[in-house]
Design a protein around this motif. Structure first.
Motif, PDB file in Angstrom:
ATOM      1  N   THR A 182       0.869  -1.182   0.000  1.00  0.00           N
ATOM      2  CA  THR A 182       0.000   0.000   0.000  1.00  0.00           C
ATOM      3  C   THR A 182       0.900   1.224   0.000  1.00  0.00           C
ATOM      4  O   THR A 182       1.690   1.410   0.928  1.00  0.00           O
ATOM      5  CB  THR A 182      -0.900  -0.003   1.249  1.00  0.00           C
ATOM      6  OG1 THR A 182      -1.668  -1.206   1.275  1.00  0.00           O
ATOM      7  CG2 THR A 182      -1.833   1.204   1.249  1.00  0.00           C
ATOM      8  N   PHE A 185     -11.137   1.436 -11.829  1.00  0.00           N
ATOM      9  CA  PHE A 185     -10.291   2.623 -11.973  1.00  0.00           C
ATOM     10  C   PHE A 185     -11.166   3.857 -12.120  1.00  0.00           C
ATOM     11  O   PHE A 185     -12.359   3.764 -12.430  1.00  0.00           O
ATOM     12  CB  PHE A 185      -9.383   2.480 -13.206  1.00  0.00           C
ATOM     13  CG  PHE A 185     -10.141   2.356 -14.507  1.00  0.00           C
ATOM     14  CD1 PHE A 185     -10.463   3.487 -15.256  1.00  0.00           C
ATOM     15  CD2 PHE A 185     -10.542   1.110 -14.985  1.00  0.00           C
ATOM     16  CE1 PHE A 185     -11.180   3.378 -16.452  1.00  0.00           C
ATOM     17  CE2 PHE A 185     -11.250   0.989 -16.171  1.00  0.00           C
ATOM     18  CZ  PHE A 185     -11.565   2.134 -16.908  1.00  0.00           C
ATOM     19  N   ILE A 243      -7.723   4.422  -3.164  1.00  0.00           N
ATOM     20  CA  ILE A 243      -8.510   3.356  -3.778  1.00  0.00           C
ATOM     21  C   ILE A 243      -7.947   1.998  -3.348  1.00  0.00           C
ATOM     22  O   ILE A 243      -6.738   1.856  -3.115  1.00  0.00           O
ATOM     23  CB  ILE A 243      -8.531   3.495  -5.327  1.00  0.00           C
ATOM     24  CG1 ILE A 243      -9.595   2.598  -5.955  1.00  0.00           C
ATOM     25  CG2 ILE A 243      -7.156   3.219  -5.919  1.00  0.00           C
ATOM     26  CD1 ILE A 243      -9.853   2.914  -7.430  1.00  0.00           C
ATOM     27  N   SER A 280      -7.778  -0.669  -5.188  1.00  0.00           N
ATOM     28  CA  SER A 280      -7.628  -1.392  -6.443  1.00  0.00           C
ATOM     29  C   SER A 280      -6.158  -1.411  -6.860  1.00  0.00           C
ATOM     30  O   SER A 280      -5.306  -0.792  -6.215  1.00  0.00           O
ATOM     31  CB  SER A 280      -8.480  -0.730  -7.527  1.00  0.00           C
ATOM     32  OG  SER A 280      -8.390  -1.417  -8.757  1.00  0.00           O
ATOM     33  N   HIS A 281      -5.886  -2.109  -7.954  1.00  0.00           N
ATOM     34  CA  HIS A 281      -4.513  -2.259  -8.446  1.00  0.00           C
ATOM     35  C   HIS A 281      -3.911  -0.942  -8.910  1.00  0.00           C
ATOM     36  O   HIS A 281      -2.693  -0.741  -8.815  1.00  0.00           O
ATOM     37  CB  HIS A 281      -4.524  -3.266  -9.596  1.00  0.00           C
ATOM     38  CG  HIS A 281      -3.204  -3.467 -10.260  1.00  0.00           C
ATOM     39  ND1 HIS A 281      -2.063  -3.793  -9.561  1.00  0.00           N
ATOM     40  CD2 HIS A 281      -2.840  -3.389 -11.568  1.00  0.00           C
ATOM     41  CE1 HIS A 281      -1.066  -3.919 -10.400  1.00  0.00           C
ATOM     42  NE2 HIS A 281      -1.496  -3.663 -11.621  1.00  0.00           N
ATOM     43  N   ASN A 282      -4.739  -0.058  -9.412  1.00  0.00           N
ATOM     44  CA  ASN A 282      -4.264   1.241  -9.889  1.00  0.00           C
ATOM     45  C   ASN A 282      -5.450   2.173  -9.963  1.00  0.00           C
ATOM     46  O   ASN A 282      -6.572   1.754 -10.251  1.00  0.00           O
ATOM     47  CB  ASN A 282      -3.595   1.108 -11.266  1.00  0.00           C
ATOM     48  CG  ASN A 282      -2.677   2.270 -11.587  1.00  0.00           C
ATOM     49  OD1 ASN A 282      -3.103   3.408 -11.672  1.00  0.00           O
ATOM     50  ND2 ASN A 282      -1.395   1.979 -11.770  1.00  0.00           N
ATOM     51  N   ILE A 283      -5.220   3.451  -9.721  1.00  0.00           N
ATOM     52  CA  ILE A 283      -6.301   4.423  -9.836  1.00  0.00           C
ATOM     53  C   ILE A 283      -6.604   4.743 -11.289  1.00  0.00           C
ATOM     54  O   ILE A 283      -7.661   5.254 -11.631  1.00  0.00           O
ATOM     55  CB  ILE A 283      -5.958   5.698  -9.038  1.00  0.00           C
ATOM     56  CG1 ILE A 283      -7.232   6.464  -8.674  1.00  0.00           C
ATOM     57  CG2 ILE A 283      -4.951   6.574  -9.797  1.00  0.00           C
ATOM     58  CD1 ILE A 283      -7.019   7.563  -7.657  1.00  0.00           C
ATOM     59  N   HIS A 304      -3.455  10.020 -12.714  1.00  0.00           N
ATOM     60  CA  HIS A 304      -2.201  10.440 -12.088  1.00  0.00           C
ATOM     61  C   HIS A 304      -1.792  11.831 -12.581  1.00  0.00           C
ATOM     62  O   HIS A 304      -1.349  12.675 -11.796  1.00  0.00           O
ATOM     63  CB  HIS A 304      -1.076   9.448 -12.409  1.00  0.00           C
ATOM     64  CG  HIS A 304      -1.109   8.206 -11.580  1.00  0.00           C
ATOM     65  ND1 HIS A 304      -1.926   7.132 -11.873  1.00  0.00           N
ATOM     66  CD2 HIS A 304      -0.414   7.855 -10.463  1.00  0.00           C
ATOM     67  CE1 HIS A 304      -1.731   6.179 -10.978  1.00  0.00           C
ATOM     68  NE2 HIS A 304      -0.815   6.583 -10.111  1.00  0.00           N
ATOM     69  N   ILE A 346      -2.210  10.535  -4.005  1.00  0.00           N
ATOM     70  CA  ILE A 346      -2.923   9.315  -4.376  1.00  0.00           C
ATOM     71  C   ILE A 346      -2.423   8.168  -3.503  1.00  0.00           C
ATOM     72  O   ILE A 346      -1.212   8.000  -3.321  1.00  0.00           O
ATOM     73  CB  ILE A 346      -2.687   8.968  -5.861  1.00  0.00           C
ATOM     74  CG1 ILE A 346      -3.215  10.088  -6.768  1.00  0.00           C
ATOM     75  CG2 ILE A 346      -3.324   7.629  -6.223  1.00  0.00           C
ATOM     76  CD1 ILE A 346      -2.791   9.932  -8.222  1.00  0.00           C
ATOM     77  N   GLU A 380      -2.813   3.980  -3.337  1.00  0.00           N
ATOM     78  CA  GLU A 380      -3.306   2.802  -4.056  1.00  0.00           C
ATOM     79  C   GLU A 380      -3.066   1.530  -3.248  1.00  0.00           C
ATOM     80  O   GLU A 380      -2.259   1.516  -2.333  1.00  0.00           O
ATOM     81  CB  GLU A 380      -2.607   2.701  -5.415  1.00  0.00           C
ATOM     82  CG  GLU A 380      -2.944   3.855  -6.345  1.00  0.00           C
ATOM     83  CD  GLU A 380      -2.068   3.900  -7.583  1.00  0.00           C
ATOM     84  OE1 GLU A 380      -2.615   4.129  -8.675  1.00  0.00           O
ATOM     85  OE2 GLU A 380      -0.835   3.733  -7.438  1.00  0.00           O
ATOM     86  N   HIS A 381      -3.773   0.474  -3.620  1.00  0.00           N
ATOM     87  CA  HIS A 381      -3.614  -0.848  -2.992  1.00  0.00           C
ATOM     88  C   HIS A 381      -4.018  -0.841  -1.517  1.00  0.00           C
ATOM     89  O   HIS A 381      -3.346  -1.435  -0.679  1.00  0.00           O
ATOM     90  CB  HIS A 381      -2.171  -1.349  -3.121  1.00  0.00           C
ATOM     91  CG  HIS A 381      -1.625  -1.320  -4.506  1.00  0.00           C
ATOM     92  ND1 HIS A 381      -1.998  -2.210  -5.475  1.00  0.00           N
ATOM     93  CD2 HIS A 381      -0.735  -0.485  -5.091  1.00  0.00           C
ATOM     94  CE1 HIS A 381      -1.354  -1.942  -6.590  1.00  0.00           C
ATOM     95  NE2 HIS A 381      -0.579  -0.893  -6.393  1.00  0.00           N
TER      96      HIS A 381
END
Length: 294
Positions: free
Chosen positions: A133, A208, A227, A229-232, A243, A253, A255-256
């Motif tokens: 994360t 996303f 978020i 998720s794997h990527n925003i 991004h 941001i 992520e993860h």
């Protein structure tokens, strides 16, 4: 049947003196309570200052009718961990190397360096900054953007937050953020994609945000977007508009993330604080939410 705790206590003060109590009886919500919880409750309930060591003695439990509101949680806030565990060999992003976590100095090797019975472990970690994360700062996207050492601490910690429920949605657009109180807040987007963490499913067709949503969040003046998720951004191509838009406006941001199902819609504070590295734009964080206890 309602439960009560019966106990004696002795409290020492750091500026001298102390007080004692015998055969105290207090209502408790469950069947047991720890000595630490009891000590904290007594100190708060009696409004004591300069408290040093607290002794809880002769503790016993009885079944008896409650006399007032029972002790449930003494803490004024509840902390919810929103971070994945980083371990040796973890793949966060396909194509990036997994972290190597090992001993630099093992406990066995430390024997003989200190007095008998004293051992230490010093760990060694080799990894890319996009691991587990993590938080993205402007420098991650822009050469002249602020890096981890240049972003003020109040941009990472104790941010008034709101949770956006986007579970079951692939492309998250502006409709999820309209009619929401998001200005000057951390906007935490829940997708529940974290249930696929550390599996091949996690990397493909993940939820996303789209460009329009990013522009809307920017225009509304949010502080941070997170978020689970794997990527925003949509990773099916090589464009990264979210991004670009958010970091270009110094909107951080994260992520993860995980455990977003434990968050309320609002009424909590969000923190995701990285080390103060120079020349680095992203790094793992221990993201968490602080909820007020009722």
């Amino acid at each position: 049947m309602e439960h009560r705790v019966v106990f004696d206590f002795a409290i020492e003060f750091t500026n001298g003196g102390g007080i004692q109590g015998q055969d105290f009886r207090l209502d408790i919500a469950g069947e047991t309570i720890s000595d630490q919880e009891l000590a904290d409750y007594i100190i708060e309930d009696l409004r004591l200052l300069m408290v040093g060591k607290v002794h809880i003695l002769n503790k016993a439990y009885i079944q008896e009718e409650h006399k007032r509101k029972p002790i449930d949680a003494v803490a004024k806030e509840k902390l919810i961990d929103l971070s994945h565990t980083i371990f040796d060999g973890l793949i966060t992003y396909k194509g990036l190397p997994a972290p190597i976590i090992c001993d630099f100095l093992s406990r066995e090797d430390s024997k003989g360096k200190y007095e008998e019975g004293t051992e230490f472990q010093i760990g060694k970690i080799e990894m890319v900054s996009n691991t587990g994360t993590y938080i993205d700062c402007p420098f991650h996207r822009y050469a002249h953007g602020k890096d981890l050492s240049e972003v003020e601490l109040d941009a990472f910690a104790n941010l008034d937050a709101i949770t956006i429920n986007a579970v079951g949605t692939l492309e998250i657009g502006i409709n999820y953020f309209k009619d929401k109180e998001i200005r000057n807040r951390a906007v935490i987007v829940r997708t529940d994609w974290s249930k696929h963490w550390n599996t091949n499913v996690y990397f493909e067709n993940h939820p996303f945000l789209n460009r329009e949503a990013a522009e809307y969040l920017r225009d509304c003046g949010v502080k941070l977007v997170g978020i689970d998720s794997h990527n925003i951004d949509d990773t099916r191509g090589n464009s990264r508009p979210v991004h670009t838009v958010l970091l270009g406006s110094e909107i951080l941001i994260v992520e993860h993330m995980c455990n977003l199902d434990a968050l309320p819609e609002a009424g909590y504070f969000f923190s995701a604080v990285p080390p103060k590295f120079k020349g680095v734009g992203t790094f793992p964080v221990r993201a968490f939410a602080a909820l007020a206890c009722k």
